[in-house]
Design a protein around this motif. Structure first.
Motif, PDB file in Angstrom:
ATOM      1  N   GLY A 249       0.803  -1.212   0.000  1.00 43.89           N
ATOM      2  CA  GLY A 249       0.000   0.000   0.000  1.00 43.89           C
ATOM      3  C   GLY A 249       0.836   1.262   0.000  1.00 43.89           C
ATOM      4  O   GLY A 249       0.497   2.256  -0.655  1.00 43.89           O
ATOM      5  N   VAL A 250       1.952   1.237   0.729  1.00 43.94           N
ATOM      6  CA  VAL A 250       2.841   2.403   0.785  1.00 43.94           C
ATOM      7  C   VAL A 250       3.589   2.582  -0.530  1.00 43.94           C
ATOM      8  O   VAL A 250       3.812   3.705  -0.997  1.00 43.94           O
ATOM      9  N   LEU A 251       3.972   1.468  -1.151  1.00 48.18           N
ATOM     10  CA  LEU A 251       4.775   1.543  -2.376  1.00 48.18           C
ATOM     11  C   LEU A 251       3.950   1.968  -3.592  1.00 48.18           C
ATOM     12  O   LEU A 251       4.450   2.650  -4.480  1.00 48.18           O
ATOM     13  N   LEU A 252       2.682   1.572  -3.640  1.00 48.37           N
ATOM     14  CA  LEU A 252       1.834   1.903  -4.790  1.00 48.37           C
ATOM     15  C   LEU A 252       1.128   3.237  -4.527  1.00 48.37           C
ATOM     16  O   LEU A 252      -0.074   3.301  -4.285  1.00 48.37           O
ATOM     17  N   PHE A 253       1.899   4.306  -4.621  1.00 45.98           N
ATOM     18  CA  PHE A 253       1.442   5.620  -4.172  1.00 45.98           C
ATOM     19  C   PHE A 253       0.820   6.464  -5.267  1.00 45.98           C
ATOM     20  O   PHE A 253       0.259   7.521  -4.985  1.00 45.98           O
ATOM     21  N   PHE A 254       0.880   6.020  -6.533  1.00 40.36           N
ATOM     22  CA  PHE A 254       0.557   6.940  -7.619  1.00 40.36           C
ATOM     23  C   PHE A 254      -0.937   7.170  -7.809  1.00 40.36           C
ATOM     24  O   PHE A 254      -1.342   8.139  -8.426  1.00 40.36           O
TER      25      PHE A 254
END
Length: 608
Positions: free
Chosen positions: A153-158
């Protein structure tokens, strides 16, 4: 100011209360819109300035003898009857909701349907089984699965929509096997979607920069800071978003829960039922699509379509924002993210066609059938999204947001301004179900108020952060929010169960964020000092509230320790009696995951 006054609050609040009480989201939303249609059809003549009447009662404690609460009920009734008892504006709003914002909503609906087809492709290709088996070989505990979902969830921020789709789809089968409740997974996904997107380079930030730029332009300030500078300065004041992300990590690592989430986690761990007995999951892929066509599950059949979705979405966003001489910043801020999501989801479906042929799993005719079947698993989500947007049309017609913002704006001392703005934004977002709509309503009002009270760019940044925080807080608490709907959809959770379980955590974080903003308003201590204090307070609250609630209910605050309650030592969780070869086998009435791996049966975790 709304001419309907306090009555403008009735439709959204009615929809929310009915959804929570009846657990029937579609019916509740429609009745909320219909109530607005009745009010709007008759016009404000039923009551004589109810907003001013109520304000006088609150501020002066008395009702003026000249006050006439009731206006012209006869004319109001005639208006209602001639509008088909409010049904004409009701359906006009529903149609308008689909085509609103220059087709933005229509693009999001197309994206959602295509994403359903992408999920169906992955399922039919055997990708879901493959990633489940692979993840279970790497992730050995419910805590590990929770941490993995949080990190994704943190990494897929776009983009928050793509975030919920990818993380929910990737982790649902894994969390089922490790007996994490669907409510818990939906909370993790929802609380690391919008909060992350509002802090990083994303579609949210592009929208926020435009609001800040327009508000400063209207102020006419000499030598104003750039919108991006104000946004950067506002990040530490976006305390709800930051603390919500931290709260997920605290809950996941400690494995402690309270409120209805504690009940859900105990149910899931003890019985294997990942959702309530009579729950209505927003998505049940196994029940809708049957067994996968692939005989041999392959990881590439999961990761390749997801990678295509991400790459094409990000690439398309940059291309739609590209102009001659444009910088990367310009491309990010000018991008058409709705179009990019549509292109990305379509490319995901096309990749399913290709993989089906490459691995001789199905031909193009069967792939087309899978695409159409994928639309079907999204029909509930699409219906609720349209009706939720319909509520947005109602509150726009009744000027609900303007009423709340103006009414609260009359009582704003400088020291408490950020905290009150957060609360106002939260209420608007809760009532309307839209973070972006709340930001659009409140930012142009809050920035001039902040500048007028303090004549200080730092106060403006604090208020901007408070608007964003409150919008997300209200969004997380509302059953008519689009991100709440999509989080429930892609994790296969019951919508109202997701809202009811997440509400305890959202309110906890919201209270801490409000308290910190009040401290900042009085002391002006840098938020970089206050935020770590807020995290420490959240840790203490999670441990304290989980102990109190568990003691009250007579259970362990850590669900995986429940097996020790009657035996004094570890034992296996309740065995599944419906095991088959599928990870998502249970019919909606049982709520039990199937194919429960023996890896989880002999495993417990300490309290953390």
């Amino acid at each position: 100011m709304s001419e309907f006054g306090a009555l403008s609050l009735v439709p959204p609040l009615l929809a929310i209360v009915l959804a929570i009480v009846t657990r029937k989201a579609v019916l509740s939303l429609f009745l909320g819109i219909w109530s607005g249609g009745i009010l709007h059809a008759g016009g404000p003549i039923l009551f004589d300035d109810p907003g001013g009447w109520l304000r006088g009662l609150v501020t002066e404690g008395t009702i003026s003898p000249e006050a006439n609460f009731f206006g012209d009920p006869v004319s109001w009734g005639e208006g209602v009857v001639t509008s088909g008892f409010g049904l004409v504006p009701t359906f006009d709003w529903i149609v308008a909701a689909i085509i609103a914002d220059d087709g933005f909503h229509a693009q999001i609906l197309l994206f959602t349907l295509l994403l359903g087809s992408g999920v169906a492709m992955i399922w039919n290709l055997g990708g879901s089984y493959a990633v489940r088996d692979w993840a279970l070989s790497k992730i050995e505990t419910p805590r590990g699965a929770g941490v993995a979902a949080w990190l994704l969830g943190v990494l897929l921020f776009f983009d928050d929509y793509a975030n919920t789709a990818i993380v929910g789809s990737a982790m649902k089968d894994v969390s089922d096997q490790l007996r994490i409740s669907r409510e818990k997974l939906a909370y993790i996904v929802d609380s690391t979607a919008a909060p992350v997107a509002t802090l990083a380079i994303s579609s949210w930030v592009a929208f926020q920069l435009g609001l800040i730029r327009d508000a400063y332009s209207d102020l006419g300030v000499e030598d104003p800071p750039s919108a991006f500078e104000v946004f950067l300065n506002s990040i530490p004041f976006n305390m709800y978003a930051i603390l919500a992300i931290a709260m997920v990590a605290i809950v996941v690592v400690s494995r402690r829960d309270y409120g209805e989430m504690l009940d859900a986690e105990h149910r899931s761990w003890r019985t294997g039922k990942v959702y309530r007995e009579d729950a209505q999951p927003m998505q049940d892929v196994e029940a809708d699509l049957g067994e996968p066509a692939a005989a041999t599950p392959r990881l590439v059949n999961f990761f390749a379509p997801v990678a295509v979705l991400v790459v094409v979405t990000v690439g398309s966003a940059l291309l739609t924002g590209h102009e001659s001489g444009a910088s990367l910043y310009d491309m990010v801020t000018n991008a058409d993210y709705a179009a990019a999501l549509t292109y990305g989801s379509f490319a995901m479906v096309v990749s399913g066609f290709v993989l089906g042929r490459v691995y001789d799993i199905f031909d193009f005719r069967e792939a087309t059938d899978t695409t159409i079947d994928g639309f079907g698993i999204m029909l509930t989500a699409v219906s609720i999204l349209v009706l939720a947007w319909g509520i947005g049309e109602v509150v726009a017609a009744l000027a609900t947001g303007d009423y709340v913002a103006t009414y609260v704006g009359e009582f704003l001392p400088a020291a408490v301004l950020p905290a009150v703005v957060l609360l106002t934004a939260a209420f608007i977002a809760f009532s309307t179900g839209t973070s972006w709509g709340t930001m659009a309503i409140l930012t142009p009002i809050a920035i001039p108020v902040a500048w007028g009270l303090a004549n200080d760019h730092t106060m403006v940044a604090a208020v901007v952060g408070a608007v964003f925080s409150g919008a997300i807080f209200g969004d997380h608490s509302s059953p008519i929010s689009d991100t709440t709907v999509l989080s429930s959809t892609f994790t296969g959770a019951d919508l109202v169960d997701h809202v009811r379980t997440q509400l305890y955590y959202a309110v906890t974080v919201g209270i801490v964020a409000i308290a910190l903003l009040l401290v900042w308003g009085v002391t002006r201590i840098t938020p970089l000092v206050l935020l770590p204090i807020g995290v420490a307070v959240l840790i203490a609250l999670v441990y304290g509230l989980s102990e109190l609630d568990a003691r009250r209910k007579g259970v362990d605050p850590v669900s995986v320790n429940a097996s020790r309650e009657t035996t004094g030592g570890p034992r296996k969780p309740a065995a599944d009696t419906t095991a088959t070869s599928g990870p998502d086998e249970p019919a909606a009435e049982s709520g039990s995951p199937t194919d429960s791996s023996t890896r989880v049966d002999d495993r417990t975790e300490d309290a953390g």
